[in-house]
Design a protein around this motif. Structure first.
Motif, short mmCIF file in Angstrom:
data_model
loop_
_atom_site.label_atom_id
_atom_site.label_comp_id
_atom_site.label_asym_id
_atom_site.label_seq_id
_atom_site.Cartn_x
_atom_site.Cartn_y
_atom_site.Cartn_z
N ALA A 225 0.88 -1.29 0.13
CA ALA A 225 -0.02 0.04 -0.03
C ALA A 225 0.72 1.16 0.04
O ALA A 225 1.84 1.28 0.25
CB ALA A 225 -0.82 -0.03 1.29
N ILE A 226 0.16 2.35 -0.29
CA ILE A 226 1.05 3.62 -0.44
C ILE A 226 -0.06 4.57 0.03
O ILE A 226 -1.24 4.58 -0.19
CB ILE A 226 1.44 3.87 -1.84
N LEU A 227 0.62 5.70 0.62
CA LEU A 227 -0.21 6.70 1.45
C LEU A 227 0.60 8.09 1.04
O LEU A 227 1.92 8.15 1.19
CB LEU A 227 -0.78 6.68 2.75
N THR A 228 -0.16 9.18 1.21
CA THR A 228 0.64 10.58 1.16
C THR A 228 0.22 11.06 2.53
O THR A 228 -1.13 11.21 2.85
CB THR A 228 0.00 11.13 -0.12
N SER A 229 0.86 11.76 3.17
CA SER A 229 0.64 12.32 4.59
C SER A 229 1.62 13.71 4.62
O SER A 229 2.36 14.24 4.03
CB SER A 229 1.33 11.39 5.47
#
Ligand code: ADP
Length: 322
Positions: free
Chosen positions: A5-9
């Motif tokens: 998975a990938i996320l931007t924060s």
């Protein structure tokens, strides 16, 4: 087949979409599955996963911001909520996570490794270029370019009307955007984020300029701890030195916009390498630029830094603004 998975924060920055695209397509190319987490750590806690196909990341490279959206999550700072996040990751069958963000986001990601042994890889994404362990963070080049273009436009008015302008750029702790913008736009001087302001020097520089027939002066102010700091400087120059000035705060226009070729290039390579790093995972790493090349470094090296190397430019700015 594995699932990652990938996320931007944290604060968004131009180029994040290029990194997401490269991550997703590298996984699919190698026969694996990619999930996106909506709205950073908030989405991790609220179980907001979406499957990302090769075509779902088409036509996004040229767009600023992040298609996954970002957030700041106070809940994620508490272990009880990180436990929920880990449960969600495991329920979704996720084998590892890429976090794109700044040093705050990295601290959060590292806790997932320390507390739960969950594989994490970081991609530095912030316009401030203020993460140690890497010479560069995605979005910085585009933000500097945007600021320079804005100063060029303001300069037209400054010189048409013999005006002094205080142009405030982003950078709470980092002076990187301010220093590069000042040098590349021919500003008279730059005021750093936590610097005690030498008003005598500013006044001298304005007067020197007038004596040699300069039409207008431009000072670049790093916002520091509080946006709007330039208004205090404006009042002081008016009251104590009888210098009238105009303030222009560039604000969030510096965050947005289509990523520059440099940001697209580095973000694509970092996205690609972050996927490979998860496939061969042994320890948490961040993708980093060293001597112009994208490599991986230890996650624990990626803590906050002040970009002292940019301070070498200060002398040049002063010399060139005689
Ligand atoms: P950036 O990543 O751009 O530096 P922030 O500092 O706002 O932005 O951090 C983004 C998010 O990372 C925070 O809202 C929080 O959810 C998480 N975070 C920051 N610091 C920590 C920490 N010490 N422990 C756990 N999570 C953290």
């Amino acid at each position: 087949m594995k699932t990652f998975a990938i996320l931007t924060s944290g604060g968004d920055s131009p180029g994040m979409n290029c990194a997401i695209r490269a991550f997703v397509r590298t996984l699919i190319f190698n026969g694996h599955k990619a999930l996106g987490v909506r709205k950073g750590y908030e989405g991790l806690i609220q179980n907001k996963f979406i499957e990302l196909s090769a075509s779902s990341v088409g036509n996004i490279m040229q767009r600023g911001g992040t298609i996954l959206q970002s957030s700041r999550s106070e809940e994620f700072k508490k272990k009880e909520f990180r436990e929920i996040a880990i449960k969600n990751l495991k329920d979704q069958g996720v084998d590892g996570l890429v976090v794109i963000g700044g040093d705050g986001s990295f601290k959060g990601a590292y806790k997932l490794w320390e507390e739960f042994n969950f594989p994490v890889i970081g991609i530095p994404g912030t316009i401030d270029n203020d993460i140690s362990g890497t010479e560069y963070t995605i979005g910085h080049n585009t933000a500097v370019e945007t600021a320079i273009q804005a100063v060029d436009k303001i300069r037209d008015t400054a010189f048409s009307h013999d005006r002094v302008f205080l142009i405030e750029v982003m950078g709470r702790n980092s002076a990187s955007i301010a220093i590069k913008t000042a040098l590349c736009s021919g500003a008279e001087n730059v005021i750093l984020p936590h610097q005690e302001i030498d008003y005598d020097e500013i006044a001298d520089s304005v007067k020197r300029g007038i004596q040699r027939g300069k039409k207008g002066s431009i000072f670049i102010v790093a916002e520091g701890a509080r946006e709007g700091r330039s208004y205090d400087i404006q009042v002081k120059l008016r009251d104590d030195y009888q210098i009238q000035s105009r303030v222009c705060i560039l604000g969030h226009i510096q965050r947005g916009g289509s990523p520059s070729p440099k940001d697209r290039l580095i973000a694509s390579e970092m996205g690609h390498k972050s996927a490979l790093a998860l496939l061969e995972f042994t320890q948490p790493l961040i993708t980093a630029v060293h001597s112009g090349k994208v490599i991986e470094v230890n996650f624990s090296d990626a803590i906050h830094k002040n970009n002292d190397e940019d301070h070498d430019y200060l002398h040049i700015i002063k010399t060139l603004s005689i």
